[in-house]
Design an enzyme around this catalytic site. Structure first.
Site, mmCIF file in Angstrom:
data_model
loop_
_atom_site.group_PDB
_atom_site.id
_atom_site.type_symbol
_atom_site.label_atom_id
_atom_site.label_comp_id
_atom_site.label_asym_id
_atom_site.label_seq_id
_atom_site.Cartn_x
_atom_site.Cartn_y
_atom_site.Cartn_z
ATOM 1 N N GLN A 115 21.050 30.632 -44.070
ATOM 2 C CA GLN A 115 20.964 31.892 -44.236
ATOM 3 C C GLN A 115 21.447 32.541 -45.597
ATOM 4 O OE1 GLN A 115 20.720 33.396 -40.795
ATOM 5 N NE2 GLN A 115 19.885 35.086 -42.084
ATOM 6 N N LYS A 118 18.401 32.031 -47.629
ATOM 7 C CA LYS A 118 17.159 32.893 -47.278
ATOM 8 C C LYS A 118 17.574 34.329 -47.512
ATOM 9 C CE LYS A 118 16.637 32.552 -42.846
ATOM 10 N NZ LYS A 118 16.475 32.641 -41.224
ATOM 11 N N LYS A 130 26.607 33.301 -39.862
ATOM 12 C CA LYS A 130 25.898 32.772 -38.405
ATOM 13 C C LYS A 130 27.189 32.827 -37.468
ATOM 14 C CE LYS A 130 21.833 32.364 -37.039
ATOM 15 N NZ LYS A 130 20.631 32.691 -37.770
ATOM 16 N N ASP A 170 19.616 36.204 -32.315
ATOM 17 C CA ASP A 170 18.987 34.906 -33.020
ATOM 18 C C ASP A 170 18.506 34.338 -31.619
ATOM 19 O OD1 ASP A 170 18.524 32.598 -35.334
ATOM 20 O OD2 ASP A 170 19.151 31.457 -33.597
ATOM 21 N N ASN A 245 10.976 35.786 -29.381
ATOM 22 C CA ASN A 245 10.709 36.871 -30.204
ATOM 23 C C ASN A 245 10.036 36.623 -31.358
ATOM 24 O OD1 ASN A 245 11.893 38.267 -32.843
ATOM 25 N ND2 ASN A 245 11.585 39.754 -31.310
HETATM 26 N N1 GLU Z 1 18.589 35.119 -36.742
HETATM 27 C C1 GLU Z 1 17.779 35.683 -37.801
HETATM 28 C C2 GLU Z 1 17.546 34.572 -38.875
HETATM 29 O O1 GLU Z 1 17.497 33.339 -38.608
HETATM 30 C C3 GLU Z 1 18.115 36.954 -38.282
HETATM 31 C C4 GLU Z 1 19.338 37.494 -38.572
HETATM 32 C C5 GLU Z 1 19.504 38.909 -39.112
HETATM 33 O O2 GLU Z 1 18.823 39.692 -38.684
HETATM 34 O O3 GLU Z 1 20.843 39.124 -39.505
HETATM 35 O O4 GLU Z 1 17.380 35.117 -39.900
#
Ligand code: GLU
Length: 449
Positions: A115, A118, A130, A170, A245
């Site tokens: 994350q 990303k 997370k 998630d 989703n």
């Molecule tokens: N769980 C999603 C991801 O893997 C979204 C996380 C979010 O929107 O904070 O990026």
């Protein structure tokens, strides 16, 4: 496993394995990033001197807590929950919550680590984190879900805040769960702090397009990639694993752009529908009735359902794994290549094993790694935070355009970075390097934190 070519990186990797025993998925995620960073250390010696990589691999803070709750029979149940606040160099920790029986610290750490990069690639002001729990939402009543979410938030609220840490959904956490979590946060803190969670309902501070964002974003990314290879989604046969989703809105956008999705799945099996998946039916089954994908056949009699089958056996030109980590192996990748697959986009987090990624790269398959290709979800979360901060709400089209711009930009960044560092077409390197540099530069600027 072979050693990393750069001895400095190999020793950092071994130290991570040593310090985090038994966390296989976390080791895998770290290793994949480190494999890209040799040339970055050569170009930016200050990153080595300031021990940026070592610092990035160690979460800033980790919370592990008990979640006691009562089921409908009055039985007391106990789950374990986590929030890993990995890196806040670019903004408040941001990342989803996963409720699934497979959750343990190693899963949350791999997700939190991914994350960081990303979120950096989105260009938005968000750090990486997370969380989640080994709670299994499958078969639970609405009331049980609510009681679990309330107990979960009763512990977690003190670590959250719109400028501190902003969770979202998630696997196993969607609009319903976010609603219960938000209600409990509001109740405990007495603050109507819209920006503390994203993925909220549209009636209380949610953003249009957030629900569609990960899937739509994945397809915008893939469309941009295919354009660069003088191809389009239009007319392509696609296989999308999963039916949650991410999978649903991936299917919807592929179809809008003229592609044909012939299969999707859940953890029990897959459906193969040569006529093209009926996405409205999948929505009804999964979003409304919370049933199994097997029931697709009750309405679509000509489709085929294979219990326990491997969806990657179905020939396709574009493969979009949208289920879960390590769902696509080296063998599967070889089979996809043999069947003429030209592009793969990861909608789930780390769905391809390292062996699969190698097969794709070796065969010049356009491979969109998760931290770039599925960044649309979190990017739209950041757009939700912007709307909350300005007490505004944007139209669907405006938000969708912002998402599309962000995703096409991420592709270009990743493509150019891969080229700049001498590995054209290797978007794994492009994503790791571009995301890492942004975080590393902020960390250098902020001193020893
Ligand atoms: N769980 C999603 C991801 O893997 C979204 C996380 C979010 O929107 O904070 O990026």
């Amino acid at each position: 496993m072979s050693t990393l070519t750069n001895p400095k990186l190999e020793s950092i990797y071994l130290e991570v394995v040593n310090r985090n025993p038994g966390e296989a998925e976390f080791h895998q995620a770290v290793r994949e990033v480190l494999e890209s960073l040799g040339p970055v250390l050569a170009k930016y010696p200050e990153f080595g001197q300031r021990k940026i990589i070592e610092r990035i691999c160690e979460p800033e803070r980790q919370v592990i807590f008990r979640v006691p709750w009562q089921d409908d029979k009055g039985e007391v149940r106990i789950n374990r929950a986590f929030r890993v606040q990995f890196n806040s160099a670019l903004g408040p920790y941001k990342g989803g919550l996963r409720f699934h029986p497979s959750v343990y610290l190693g899963i949350i750490k791999f997700l939190g680590f991914e994350q960081i990069f990303k979120n950096a690639l989105t260009g938005m002001p968000i750090g990486g984190g997370k969380g989640g729990s080994d709670f299994d939402p499958k078969g639970k009543s609405d009331d049980e879900i609510m009681r679990f979410c309330q107990s979960f938030m009763t512990e977690l609220w003190r670590y959250l805040g719109e400028y501190i840490d902003v969770p979202a959904g998630d696997i196993g956490v969607g609009g319903r769960e976010i609603g219960y979590l938000f209600g409990q946060y509001k109740r405990i803190t007495t603050r109507y702090e819209s920006g503390v969670l994203t993925g909220k309902g549209l009636g209380y501070g949610g953003s249009l397009v957030r629900r569609e964002a990960t899937g739509y974003g994945l397809v915008y990314f893939m469309d941009e990639m295919l354009k660069g290879r003088r191809q389009t989604i239009e007319g392509k046969t696609c296989v999308v694993s999963g039916s949650g989703n991410v999978a649903i809105y991936t299917i919807e956008k592929v179809q809008q752009l003229g592609g044909k999705v012939v299969a999707c799945s859940d953890s029990n099996g897959y459906v193969h529908d040569e006529a093209g998946i009926d996405v409205e039916l999948v929505k009804q089954l999964k979003e409304v009735e919370r049933r199994r994908i097997k029931d697709y056949l009750k309405t679509r009699k000509d489709a085929r359902y294979v219990e326990g089958g491997n969806i990657w056996e179905i020939p396709c030109q574009v493969a979009l794994p949208c289920a879960t980590q390590n769902e696509l192996t080296g063998k599967d990748a070889a089979m996809l290549v043999k069947h003429g697959c030209i592009a793969v986009g990861e909608g789930a987090n780390m769905p391809s094993t390292p062996e699969a990624v190698k097969v794709f790269l070796d065969h010049n398959v356009g491979f969109g790694p998760a931290k770039a290709a599925n960044a649309g979800g979190v990017a739209t979360s950041a757009l939700e935070m912007q709307q909350n901060a300005s007490r505004d709400s944007w139209t669907f089209d405006f938000t969708d355009h912002r998402l599309e711009d962000i995703m096409r930009n991420i592709y270009r960044t990743v493509e150019q970075t891969a080229e700049e560092y001498g590995t054209p077409g290797n978007y794994v390197n492009g994503a790791n390097i571009a995301g890492f540099i942004r975080v590393a530069q902020a960390m250098v600027a902020m001193g020893l934190i």
